[in-house]
Structure formats: C-alpha cells, structure tokens
Scaffold this motif. Structure first.
Motif, PDB file in Angstrom:
ATOM      1  N   ARG A   1     -36.498  78.968  -6.372  1.00  0.00           N
ATOM      2  CA  ARG A   1     -36.522  79.531  -5.567  1.00  0.00           C
ATOM      3  C   ARG A   1     -34.255  79.469  -6.409  1.00  0.00           C
ATOM      4  O   ARG A   1     -33.806  78.142  -5.685  1.00  0.00           O
ATOM      5  CB  ARG A   1     -36.175  79.638  -4.745  1.00  0.00           C
ATOM      6  CG  ARG A   1     -37.599  80.112  -3.519  1.00  0.00           C
ATOM      7  CD  ARG A   1     -38.117  80.039  -2.523  1.00  0.00           C
ATOM      8  NE  ARG A   1     -39.497  79.880  -2.330  1.00  0.00           N
ATOM      9  CZ  ARG A   1     -39.728  79.717  -0.844  1.00  0.00           C
ATOM     10  NH1 ARG A   1     -39.347  79.870   0.648  1.00  0.00           N
ATOM     11  NH2 ARG A   1     -41.021  80.958  -0.858  1.00  0.00           N
ATOM     12  N   ALA A   2     -33.748  80.680  -6.892  1.00  0.00           N
ATOM     13  CA  ALA A   2     -32.782  80.414  -7.419  1.00  0.00           C
ATOM     14  C   ALA A   2     -31.943  80.566  -5.746  1.00  0.00           C
ATOM     15  O   ALA A   2     -32.132  80.566  -4.480  1.00  0.00           O
ATOM     16  CB  ALA A   2     -32.353  81.621  -8.137  1.00  0.00           C
ATOM     17  N   PRO A   3     -30.372  79.839  -5.942  1.00  0.00           N
ATOM     18  CA  PRO A   3     -29.564  80.232  -4.874  1.00  0.00           C
ATOM     19  C   PRO A   3     -29.251  81.667  -4.286  1.00  0.00           C
ATOM     20  O   PRO A   3     -29.221  82.435  -5.141  1.00  0.00           O
ATOM     21  CB  PRO A   3     -28.461  79.109  -5.523  1.00  0.00           C
ATOM     22  CG  PRO A   3     -29.201  78.676  -6.862  1.00  0.00           C
ATOM     23  CD  PRO A   3     -29.476  79.675  -7.131  1.00  0.00           C
ATOM     24  N   ARG A   4     -29.350  80.840  -2.994  1.00  0.00           N
ATOM     25  CA  ARG A   4     -29.020  82.264  -2.543  1.00  0.00           C
ATOM     26  C   ARG A   4     -29.103  82.020  -0.963  1.00  0.00           C
ATOM     27  O   ARG A   4     -28.940  81.271  -0.383  1.00  0.00           O
ATOM     28  CB  ARG A   4     -30.270  82.646  -1.513  1.00  0.00           C
ATOM     29  CG  ARG A   4     -31.385  81.886  -0.647  1.00  0.00           C
ATOM     30  CD  ARG A   4     -32.888  82.691  -1.034  1.00  0.00           C
ATOM     31  NE  ARG A   4     -33.538  82.082   0.764  1.00  0.00           N
ATOM     32  CZ  ARG A   4     -33.653  82.092   1.728  1.00  0.00           C
ATOM     33  NH1 ARG A   4     -32.247  82.613   2.190  1.00  0.00           N
ATOM     34  NH2 ARG A   4     -33.948  81.253   2.520  1.00  0.00           N
ATOM     35  N   ALA A   5     -27.424  83.268  -0.176  1.00  0.00           N
ATOM     36  CA  ALA A   5     -27.054  82.748   0.624  1.00  0.00           C
ATOM     37  C   ALA A   5     -27.569  83.075   1.764  1.00  0.00           C
ATOM     38  O   ALA A   5     -28.408  83.564   1.837  1.00  0.00           O
ATOM     39  CB  ALA A   5     -25.721  84.289   0.779  1.00  0.00           C
ATOM     40  N   LEU A   6     -26.870  81.755   2.154  1.00  0.00           N
ATOM     41  CA  LEU A   6     -28.091  81.750   4.349  1.00  0.00           C
ATOM     42  C   LEU A   6     -27.589  82.326   5.446  1.00  0.00           C
ATOM     43  O   LEU A   6     -26.258  82.565   5.144  1.00  0.00           O
ATOM     44  CB  LEU A   6     -27.816  80.232   4.522  1.00  0.00           C
ATOM     45  CG  LEU A   6     -28.986  79.121   3.341  1.00  0.00           C
ATOM     46  CD1 LEU A   6     -28.813  77.846   4.152  1.00  0.00           C
ATOM     47  CD2 LEU A   6     -30.566  79.671   3.785  1.00  0.00           C
TER      48      LEU A   6
END
Length: 286
Positions: A184-189
């Motif tokens: 899973r690619a980086p995503r903003a939390l």
C-alpha cells in the motif's frame, strides 16, 4: 500579569428589527469577527491576551461557565481563575477576556487547546486555541507496537518533535519466498498530532493469509519527509485446524515416548537383577 475583569454587554437588536432565533441559538466565537479559532505566538514565559465573545440572541438570559486548558486563565473579580461564570442577558453578547500564560519550560513548536463554554442546562460550545511557542522546530515521529489482531493491523504513532504533524502511512507485507501480500502506497492519515501526542490506529487487512510466515513493515512520514520512521515485525499465521492437528500429534507423540521410555526402564531394571542360583541335590551320604 493580572488582567482586569471586563464583561461588556452590547445590544444586538433594535425595536424596529426583531430577531427570530431557535432556543439553542447561542454561540461562542473569538472577539472581533472573522476568526474561526484563536491563534497566538509567543516565547516561553510570555503572557498573551485575547477575548472570547458569548452571543445570546434568544429572548431569555443565558448563564454559562467558561473553562480552558492548563495555560488559560480568565480574569475574575478577585484573583484570576481557570473557570469563570457569566450571565448574558437576552439579545446581547458578553466579551470575556482571558490570558494564555506560556510556561518558561514550554517546548518550542505548536500547541493545541480549546476554550469550552457550558450553559446551565448542560449544552456546550468549544473554540480551538492554537499557540506557537518560539524556538527551533524539530519534526520527529515514531511508529510503535505493530501487531495483527483479527483482520486489522494495529499500531501507535507518537509525535516526539516540537511541531504538529499530519502523518502518512505505507504498508508492506511479504510471505514465504518473498511472495508479496500487501503493498500500500503512502497515504495521508485523518489525524493531526500535536507535539507529545500518542494515538492508536488500525489498518484493515480482510484478506490476510491463513497459513504463512509474514514480514510486515509499516513506514510513516510527515513534514514533507522531514519526519520518518519504520517498524517491522514477523507475524505467523496458523489456522485452528493446523493447531489442533499439531496439538493432537504432539499428544500422541508424547504418549508414545512415555510408553517407550517406561518399557526401556523396565528392560534396564530386569537386566540389573543378579542371576538366580537354585540348590542342587547331590544325594551325598554322611
């Protein structure tokens, strides 16, 4: 610094222009208009002043109690206090001054708080208070306590720096022989971490393997990559039927070895017994 107590009551309606409002129409906003929240900057040890406006457009008086965080002090008729009660007549507003006393040992960076106003019937309103303490900014973030619980990956994020962070998360998992299970690619939390804050979060994993040994790695970044950390754990997935089979096989093997050991022990005991000598009648005559 002591601030003189001031509650200025201003008329908000005229005889020719009646105001129609709901019973729950009172509000709390920073004084002066145009500000959705409070924001201030100061060095450690500074005393910052501002005013909050409690507006009561209804036809009945409103009694409220104002409170803030550990740095917030309201002016009172006597000594400053952390809470203060105010009665706002109908169709008016009350301007309530307060101070923010920044501790001398406050860490540089962003700090967050709220002002809470609660009416006598239990209804409440809040206004955010953001404060930036002068000093060097140090973004630092750690990811800790990674585990798999059911169909979720649980973990904790800790802001160990001096500035508020909005982290991003990347997840990677590999099974036996390097088989890719998650990437899973980086995503903003959807979380904002003030300095010193710890938060526990979860990541769904509904299709996790039933039988595998997995290397799971979580990577968090924030501040444009200035803050970065990763945590890797090894997770073993074993289905219940395999556990039952192993347990049953282990019990059978254990019983086999016990019986085998008992038989060997009995054989060794018989081998150590001295030979028996029987008397032989010779028939000799005296």
């Amino acid at each position: 610094m002591r601030v003189l107590f001031l509650v200025a009551l201003l008329l908000a309606a005229t005889a020719t222009a009646p105001v129609a409002v709901a019973d729950d129409g009172w509000s709390v906003v920073p004084s002066g208009g145009g500000r959705p929240s409070f924001y201030a900057e100061g060095a450690p040890g500074a005393v910052l002043q501002d005013t909050v406006s409690v507006r009561n457009p209804s036809a009945e008086p409103l009694r409220v109690r104002l409170s803030g965080g550990s740095w917030v002090v309201f002016a009172g008729e006597g000594a400053p206090a952390r809470t203060v009660s105010v009665e706002v007549p109908a169709r008016t507003r009350a301007e309530v001054p307060f101070t923010v006393n920044v501790p001398t040992g406050a860490a540089p960076g962003d700090h967050a708080d709220t002002l809470t106003v609660r009416s006598s019937d239990g209804r409440s309103r809040t206004v955010r208070l953001r404060l930036r303490v002068g000093g060097p900014e140090l973004p630092a973030l750690t990811v800790e306590r990674v585990a798999v619980r059911g169909e979720r990956i649980t973990y904790e994020l800790v802001n160990r720096g001096t500035t508020t962070l909005t982290p991003s998360l990347a997840v990677r998992a590999e099974g036996l022989f390097g088989r890719r299970l998650l990437d899973r690619a980086p995503r903003a939390l959807p979380v904002e971490l003030p300095p010193g804050r710890r938060v526990r979060l979860g990541e769904p994993w509904p299709d996790r393997p039933a039988l595998d040994a997995v290397d799971l790695r979580l990577t968090v970044t924030a501040g444009g990559g200035a803050a970065r950390d990763a945590e890797a754990v090894e997770v073993r997935f074993v289905p219940w039927w395999a556990v039952a089979g192993i347990a049953g096989g282990g019990a059978a093997a254990g019983a086999f070895f016990v019986v085998r050991r008992w038989r060997r022990r009995g054989t060794r005991t018989r081998a150590k017994e001295p030979p028996r000598h029987e008397a032989e009648l010779t028939g000799a005559v005296m």
